[in-house]
Design a protein around this motif. Structure first.
Motif, PDB file in Angstrom:
ATOM      1  N   GLU A  18      30.101 -28.084  10.593  1.00  0.00           N
ATOM      2  CA  GLU A  18      30.046 -27.792   9.164  1.00  0.00           C
ATOM      3  C   GLU A  18      30.078 -26.274   8.996  1.00  0.00           C
ATOM      4  N   ARG A  19      30.915 -25.812   8.077  1.00  0.00           N
ATOM      5  CA  ARG A  19      31.014 -24.364   7.856  1.00  0.00           C
ATOM      6  C   ARG A  19      30.573 -24.040   6.441  1.00  0.00           C
ATOM      7  N   ARG A  20      29.693 -23.078   6.322  1.00  0.00           N
ATOM      8  CA  ARG A  20      29.285 -22.578   5.004  1.00  0.00           C
ATOM      9  C   ARG A  20      29.764 -21.140   4.892  1.00  0.00           C
ATOM     10  N   PHE A  21      30.628 -20.925   3.900  1.00  0.00           N
ATOM     11  CA  PHE A  21      31.390 -19.676   3.821  1.00  0.00           C
ATOM     12  C   PHE A  21      31.019 -18.902   2.570  1.00  0.00           C
ATOM     13  N   GLY A  22      30.491 -17.714   2.747  1.00  0.00           N
ATOM     14  CA  GLY A  22      30.196 -16.856   1.608  1.00  0.00           C
ATOM     15  C   GLY A  22      30.814 -15.488   1.791  1.00  0.00           C
ATOM     16  N   ALA A  23      30.493 -14.583   0.873  1.00  0.00           N
ATOM     17  CA  ALA A  23      31.078 -13.245   0.968  1.00  0.00           C
ATOM     18  C   ALA A  23      30.437 -12.445   2.103  1.00  0.00           C
ATOM     19  N   CYS A  24      29.164 -12.700   2.372  1.00  0.00           N
ATOM     20  CA  CYS A  24      28.455 -11.900   3.380  1.00  0.00           C
ATOM     21  C   CYS A  24      27.822 -12.761   4.463  1.00  0.00           C
ATOM     22  N   VAL A  25      27.837 -14.058   4.306  1.00  0.00           N
ATOM     23  CA  VAL A  25      27.277 -14.970   5.296  1.00  0.00           C
ATOM     24  C   VAL A  25      28.322 -16.036   5.599  1.00  0.00           C
ATOM     25  N   ASP A  26      28.540 -16.285   6.868  1.00  0.00           N
ATOM     26  CA  ASP A  26      29.506 -17.305   7.295  1.00  0.00           C
ATOM     27  C   ASP A  26      28.826 -18.079   8.424  1.00  0.00           C
ATOM     28  N   GLU A  27      28.725 -19.375   8.245  1.00  0.00           N
ATOM     29  CA  GLU A  27      27.856 -20.135   9.144  1.00  0.00           C
ATOM     30  C   GLU A  27      28.551 -21.396   9.631  1.00  0.00           C
ATOM     31  N   TRP A  28      28.448 -21.620  10.955  1.00  0.00           N
ATOM     32  CA  TRP A  28      28.945 -22.852  11.543  1.00  0.00           C
ATOM     33  C   TRP A  28      27.751 -23.595  12.145  1.00  0.00           C
ATOM     34  N   SER A  29      27.575 -24.866  11.769  1.00  0.00           N
ATOM     35  CA  SER A  29      26.502 -25.627  12.396  1.00  0.00           C
ATOM     36  C   SER A  29      27.075 -26.908  12.966  1.00  0.00           C
ATOM     37  N   TRP A  30      26.526 -27.304  14.093  1.00  0.00           N
ATOM     38  CA  TRP A  30      26.972 -28.518  14.772  1.00  0.00           C
ATOM     39  C   TRP A  30      25.826 -29.001  15.644  1.00  0.00           C
ATOM     40  N   GLY A  31      25.705 -30.306  15.792  1.00  0.00           N
ATOM     41  CA  GLY A  31      24.636 -30.857  16.621  1.00  0.00           C
ATOM     42  C   GLY A  31      23.318 -30.183  16.279  1.00  0.00           C
ATOM     43  N   ASP A  32      22.678 -29.625  17.279  1.00  0.00           N
ATOM     44  CA  ASP A  32      21.409 -28.932  17.023  1.00  0.00           C
ATOM     45  C   ASP A  32      21.578 -27.420  17.123  1.00  0.00           C
ATOM     46  N   ALA A  33      22.786 -26.970  16.896  1.00  0.00           N
ATOM     47  CA  ALA A  33      23.067 -25.536  17.007  1.00  0.00           C
ATOM     48  C   ALA A  33      23.612 -24.982  15.700  1.00  0.00           C
ATOM     49  N   CYS A  34      23.445 -23.704  15.541  1.00  0.00           N
ATOM     50  CA  CYS A  34      23.944 -23.039  14.330  1.00  0.00           C
ATOM     51  C   CYS A  34      24.262 -21.587  14.655  1.00  0.00           C
ATOM     52  N   PHE A  35      25.441 -21.151  14.238  1.00  0.00           N
ATOM     53  CA  PHE A  35      25.866 -19.766  14.462  1.00  0.00           C
ATOM     54  C   PHE A  35      26.208 -19.152  13.111  1.00  0.00           C
ATOM     55  N   THR A  36      25.560 -18.023  12.810  1.00  0.00           N
ATOM     56  CA  THR A  36      25.730 -17.403  11.496  1.00  0.00           C
ATOM     57  C   THR A  36      26.128 -15.945  11.658  1.00  0.00           C
ATOM     58  N   LEU A  37      27.144 -15.561  10.930  1.00  0.00           N
ATOM     59  CA  LEU A  37      27.579 -14.159  10.927  1.00  0.00           C
ATOM     60  C   LEU A  37      27.190 -13.509   9.601  1.00  0.00           C
ATOM     61  N   TYR A  38      26.582 -12.344   9.689  1.00  0.00           N
ATOM     62  CA  TYR A  38      26.150 -11.599   8.504  1.00  0.00           C
ATOM     63  C   TYR A  38      26.936 -10.296   8.413  1.00  0.00           C
ATOM     64  N   SER A  39      27.580 -10.091   7.302  1.00  0.00           N
ATOM     65  CA  SER A  39      28.313  -8.832   7.116  1.00  0.00           C
ATOM     66  C   SER A  39      28.028  -8.301   5.720  1.00  0.00           C
ATOM     67  N   PRO A  40      27.056  -7.427   5.614  1.00  0.00           N
ATOM     68  CA  PRO A  40      26.694  -6.898   4.297  1.00  0.00           C
ATOM     69  C   PRO A  40      27.844  -6.127   3.646  1.00  0.00           C
ATOM     70  N   THR A  41      27.841  -6.144   2.336  1.00  0.00           N
ATOM     71  CA  THR A  41      28.831  -5.349   1.570  1.00  0.00           C
ATOM     72  C   THR A  41      28.058  -4.284   0.794  1.00  0.00           C
ATOM     73  N   TRP A  42      27.603  -3.305   1.537  1.00  0.00           N
ATOM     74  CA  TRP A  42      26.798  -2.244   0.926  1.00  0.00           C
ATOM     75  C   TRP A  42      27.615  -1.409  -0.058  1.00  0.00           C
ATOM     76  N   SER A  43      26.908  -0.920  -1.079  1.00  0.00           N
ATOM     77  CA  SER A  43      27.448   0.229  -1.804  1.00  0.00           C
ATOM     78  C   SER A  43      27.222   1.455  -0.930  1.00  0.00           C
ATOM     79  N   ILE A  44      28.169   2.362  -0.961  1.00  0.00           N
ATOM     80  CA  ILE A  44      28.048   3.564  -0.125  1.00  0.00           C
ATOM     81  C   ILE A  44      27.551   4.708  -0.978  1.00  0.00           C
ATOM     82  N   PRO A  45      26.369   5.222  -0.669  1.00  0.00           N
ATOM     83  CA  PRO A  45      25.915   6.401  -1.428  1.00  0.00           C
ATOM     84  C   PRO A  45      26.856   7.573  -1.170  1.00  0.00           C
TER      85      PRO A  45
END
Lengths: 703, 703
Positions: free
Chosen positions: B95-122
């Motif tokens: 199962e994949r949950r797809f967002g702008a800053c979080v992308d997650e794959w889960s299967w069986g008893d495992a889960c892999f999540t990628l986090y990519s913030p979209t910061w404003s740059i001062p």
């Protein structure tokens, strides 16, 4: 004989891990920076036909290039593109003159020459930096001449390339335009420049489109993938364009230990390299010509010179003059494998460095001592559980592909193996001893010898311990494996051969090398007034000799492995004989001296295995091991030298016949792509391609 | 509908021109640094089977890898290699949950999540550097969890990769080991690290060999080509491993103008990136989760959110926060083409930047004004010889692939053409005006507006001159081509379409954009108390409107080109209507106001070409031009927004039906490899792959 023109050769700066490789048909060469293979770029060295205007001919170092234009689908009536006909010059029209520092192709009324000096590198800090900056310039040089004195019209001549690199973009160096320099670069990594009056640059998707365009100002197309430098040679004139082909990497270029190229202290970017190369072009050109002549000034046959020049070129393409925390560090990358300062290559390449830059070898030995040495236990194979004190040894290498490995560990050695990728503990110990002793002799660097005396002592102890932990039972030959192998077995530099050369234990190739190490250590200690240690070395050398002589079998040969049932016979058993002369120990090679019987035994061994053909291929090429089809050119060169120069073996089998056969190996079309290479399986280059090790052939100059 | 799980998406830091792209089946993603495509690496995210010890399952982001082991021919009885079975997890288990800053794959008893913030740059120098260092860290973040609470035995979990890069070698970062960080890097360019207790690293030729080896200390094999980080999750426990996936390039990274990454002032090498990422891991993870939620907090449909999130990711993967001579320079690289700051993309990406970092757009506008602007003459097509004064305009781009082009020239534009790669002089003039006006409105940066007032004046003069040199004959629409085309014709950003959108002269898409430019300039000048100039702008806007209205044909539509015989009808004619709201000129969009008739004409045009299907594909996807099958998603998003938000056009054709059809385009397997892309020919992605431009979809958030 193979066609002697069609082969890639390195054209490399000293210490820049870079090469403008060229010579093999097709898109085979070009600018290679830190690559383990030729760059496979389309290279265009061409001129408008003398007989047909608008038609172009170029050296056959390109192929039909992918037409990136087709990626851009344009609807409706597209703009018309006129592509000029461009054909490769026929090979039979080309004459190639190949030297160590000059490589020249001439055809019709054109001539293209590449100059790559082989400077000695002054030791940093010892003299002014000017000579260092000169020697380390990361560039090679070229001249392209078109003789249009008989021509009735002006003709366009050009040098161009299409890099096959999706990350680096080709660009015109507009920063240099105002200085009247035409430059064509690929990112900041490499490029070519000329200050020939009237020379210009152009970029488009392909060279045919550029050549087909009459308006010289149209194609400064940054999105293009192919660029040329060009000029026009007027009717009735001759024009020579100087070209500097430069490379550059700034800042930290390695991981683990962070190093930068020493040249980057003199040249901050690629443009500075190109400018400096043009400014001093005559000096570089003349140096290359003089050095080329110097490499030729010997009695070698043409075929031997071919081997030597080719090997020197391949060596320099793998070299890297780095700086680590303010101290210089010499690195030789291992050809296609790109392992760094593989110590079993250092010991072969040593002889070139002693002629060129002895201090660079010292820098390798010091870095190995300080960061890539270790201490182990040792064990007999029949009882790996029972461990005995071992001693010091050195890692196979210092890392791979610009990544320094963890201190005390090579990138290569894996525990638990008996074959390829196992530890080379014993061999690397001998290699460090041989290198260090040769360095001391060549440099006269007594201060360094004294500073390393403790390590020399440790080396001797380690060497002895690997023979037998009980001094009374020593016979001079290695019998215990390092605990680093964790129950596996040590191997030798001949990692991909069968046990005849692959197994370290009881190996006679290593035995002779250990004899040489003892002889060398004896001199180190005797000169340092460490008489008891010197005597111990002599004793151990005698044990080796006695054991080897006792190993002679009924046919007069010595088995590869001093274990029952070994049928293999090897030529590199004589390798170790190369060292005493270079360690100041000529007496050890005196046929009338103490080791006369050993020399005689080895001489008989070689004569027999050559005479009965066990160690020859059908074409006369040398077969290092009677039980393997895998033979290594660098080691053949070395053994040839020992046979002729130390053992006094003459005849075509150890010279011309073999040399010709080995040249044919190098020139087989599939092999010739990889420039100089080492490992041949029945003449097919299967490993150690694009390799630095062939400079063992400089030993031939001593004969 | 296409399978919505199987697509590559960027997971990209802000401003590092880097992406850990993942999601498409096979060896499709991995670490991409400055690439114009996904990295095609084997990525391994796996765990030992819950049911079968010694068997491993990993997300299906790898293929059967080339076995480099076979390159090393070893004679005799080789050492045995035990390769553990490794199988890809079945897609239907994922199962994949797809967002702008979080992308997650889960299967069986495992889960892999990628986090990519979209910061404003001062803006550098405006506040403390801490926030800048946080926003610019060249890393993305991941968590890998295995829930073994129901497990009866410990299981090994691992994250690994095999880079397909012959120059960069994979390495274990031994420098960090003493800090209890396990790190696996590729040269100094990119790598992954974790500080999970007990995590280790291993390298060998393939992951199956590593997994098949029980001795965890054996495989630190520097010559290997595949590496893993791994840990063991004990029986009855749940384990989450934090991972930092970092990138780094030090020093000068561009040519022409020499720039470095701004992040390199905070992080001197890759290890510093990885350390800092681990040290502040919770902050980054929480920021990504919060930002992801913020991007979701809207009324958009799931399908619209998919488009938006995907586009935002692709945008950031192309961004580059550079520093040039101490001043920051924002660069957006043009996806697969890697052209730098293509101005016709800047004007589309503007709306995202106004939300995130308005000052970055100012840096682009300034650099364009100072280095990539030029002055020309103009001519009517029927008489290219007779030239009139033109005025200022701006280059299409600033270079390509980190190579800045010659000042005053783009890498793209070639003289002498009528189609693709011709000049976009008129369009880029409009683009600079629109960007600058929107920036002034969003930032309130009056000081900058005043400083650029002279250039605004020049822009107006240039715009008028390209309509007609004789003020009395102006009708608001471009009629003269730039002398830069040297007898060719200007084109528009729609360079690969037919004349309906490709030709600049008399183009109604450009006409509406020029109307918007005049409206925007009017406000600039009126606010600056330059009343006569403001009035002149208004007059010109009126001329555009009148000409467009007079162009309405009998079916209520307006031709793409205001020339006789044009049958094409285009949707992007409405694009320009997007700007007035963002320039503080809402009154211009008042249906009851002066331009009500223009708005009504454009509304009728759209309704007609949608209603009669001329500008729709059979599946309901939008066809930008009735005479082309080439349609661009970024521009569709923009036009959809204008139709709904400005013109009040409702109904499924401008929303759900179209959105679904466009999602299906993106998710077609061949297209989905390239993450977000722009140019589709009847639904097939043929150009502008891996592209930043889709962030026009942020306009949907205004509706």
């Amino acid at each position: 004989m193979s066609d002697s023109k069609k082969f890639n050769a390195h054209h490399a700066p000293v210490g820049a891990f870079a090469s403008f490789t060229l010579g093999h048909p097709g898109a085979s060469g070009g600018f290679g920076l830190e690559l383990g293979r030729p760059a496979k770029q389309h290279v265009y060295v061409g001129v408008e036909s003398a007989t047909e205007a608008g038609r172009f001919e170029a050296l056959p170092f390109f192929e039909e290039a992918r037409n990136h234009q087709q990626d851009f689908v344009i609807e409706g009536q597209g703009d018309k593109i006129v592509r000029a006909p461009l054909v490769p010059v026929e090979w039979d029209q080309i004459e190639r003159r190949f030297g160590a520092c000059v490589d020249e192709w001439s055809w019709g009324d054109a001539c293209f020459t590449l100059y790559s000096p082989t400077w000695s590198i002054p030791e940093p800090g010892r003299e002014g930096s000017g000579a260092l900056a000169t020697a380390l310039i990361p560039a090679v040089f070229a001249e392209f001449t078109v003789d249009n004195r008989k021509g009735a019209r002006a003709r366009r001549m050009f040098f161009g390339f299409q890099p096959d690199n999706e990350r680096l973009h080709i660009r015109e160096s507009w920063e240099m335009t105002s200085e009247r320099i035409a430059g064509l670069c690929c990112g900041g990594d490499y490029g070519v420049a000329t200050d020939a009056p009237g020379a210009t640059t152009a970029i488009h998707f392909d060279v045919e489109t550029i050549l087909g365009e009459p308006d010289r100002e149209r194609f400064h197309f940054g999105n293009g993938t192919t660029g040329i430098l060009d000029a026009v040679v007027p009717a009735g004139e001759i024009l020579t364009i100087p070209l500097v082909l430069g490379f550059h990497r700034a800042g930290v270029v390695t991981s683990g230990f962070q190093c930068s190229y020493l040249y980057s202290t003199f040249y901050k970017d690629l443009e500075e390299v190109l400018r400096a190369g043009l400014q001093h072009f005559p000096r570089y050109r003349e140096a290359a010509i003089a050095q080329d002549a110097a490499w030729r000034a010997n009695e070698l046959s043409d075929c031997q010179q071919f081997h030597l020049f080719h090997a020197i070129r391949s060596y320099y393409g793998s070299t890297q003059m780095l700086e680590h925390q303010g101290k210089p560090l010499w690195v030789v990358n291992e050809g296609e494998y790109r392992m760094m300062n593989t110590l079993d290559l250092t010991v072969d390449q040593l002889f070139l460095e002693m002629r060129q830059n002895p201090w660079t070898t010292r820098s390798v030995l010091d870095f190995a001592a300080e960061h890539y040495s270790y201490h182990d236990q040792v064990a007999f194979p029949e009882n790996a559980e029972e461990q005995w004190p071992g001693g010091v040894s050195f890692c196979h290498d210092m890392g791979v592909g610009n990544c320094f490995s963890k201190p005390g560990y090579s990138s290569y050695e894996i525990p638990g193996l008996k074959g390829c990728f196992s530890y080379m503990t014993y061999e690397q110990l001998l290699n460090w001893i041989c290198c260090a002793s040769v360095y001391v002799q060549a440099s006269g660097d007594i201060e360094w010898r004294q500073g390393r005396l403790g390590l020399f002592r440790e080396c001797l102890a380690s060497l002895l311990q690997r023979d037998h932990p009980d001094p009374a039972k020593r016979d001079g030959v290695m019998s215990l494996d390092s605990s680093r192998t964790r129950g596996g077995s040590e191997i030798t530099t001949y990692d991909s051969l069968d046990a005849s050369l692959g197994q370290a234990r009881r190996n006679t190739y290593l035995a002779v090398k250990s004899w040489a190490s003892c002889i060398a250590l004896e001199k180190i200690f005797r000169d340092a007034l460490e008489t008891p240690l010197a005597d111990a070395c002599r004793d151990q050398a005698r044990r080796v000799a006695a054991t080897l002589i006792s190993g002679v079998t009924s046919d007069g040969t010595i088995p590869a492995i001093l274990e029952p049932g070994c049928e293999s016979r090897i030529l590199p058993i004589v390798e170790g004989l190369a060292y005493p002369l270079h360690c100041g120990c000529a007496e050890a090679l005196d046929p009338e001296g103490e080791f006369g019987p050993l020399l005689e035994a080895l001489r008989n061994h070689v004569l027999q295995v050559i005479d009965d053909g066990r160690c020859l291929f059908p074409d006369g090429a040398w077969r290092l091991s009677s039980t393997s089809t895998n033979s290594w050119l660098s080691k053949i060169y070395l053994s040839q030298h020992v046979c002729r120069h130390i053992l006094g073996i003459r005849g075509p089998e150890v010279a011309a016949v073999a040399d010709d056969a080995h040249r044919d190996w190098l020139l087989q079309p599939d092999n010739a792509f990889y420039a100089w290479g080492d490992q041949f399986y029945s003449g097919v280059m299967k490993g150690s391609k694009y390799y630095p090790r062939g400079v063992t052939s400089v030993l031939w100059l001593d004969e």
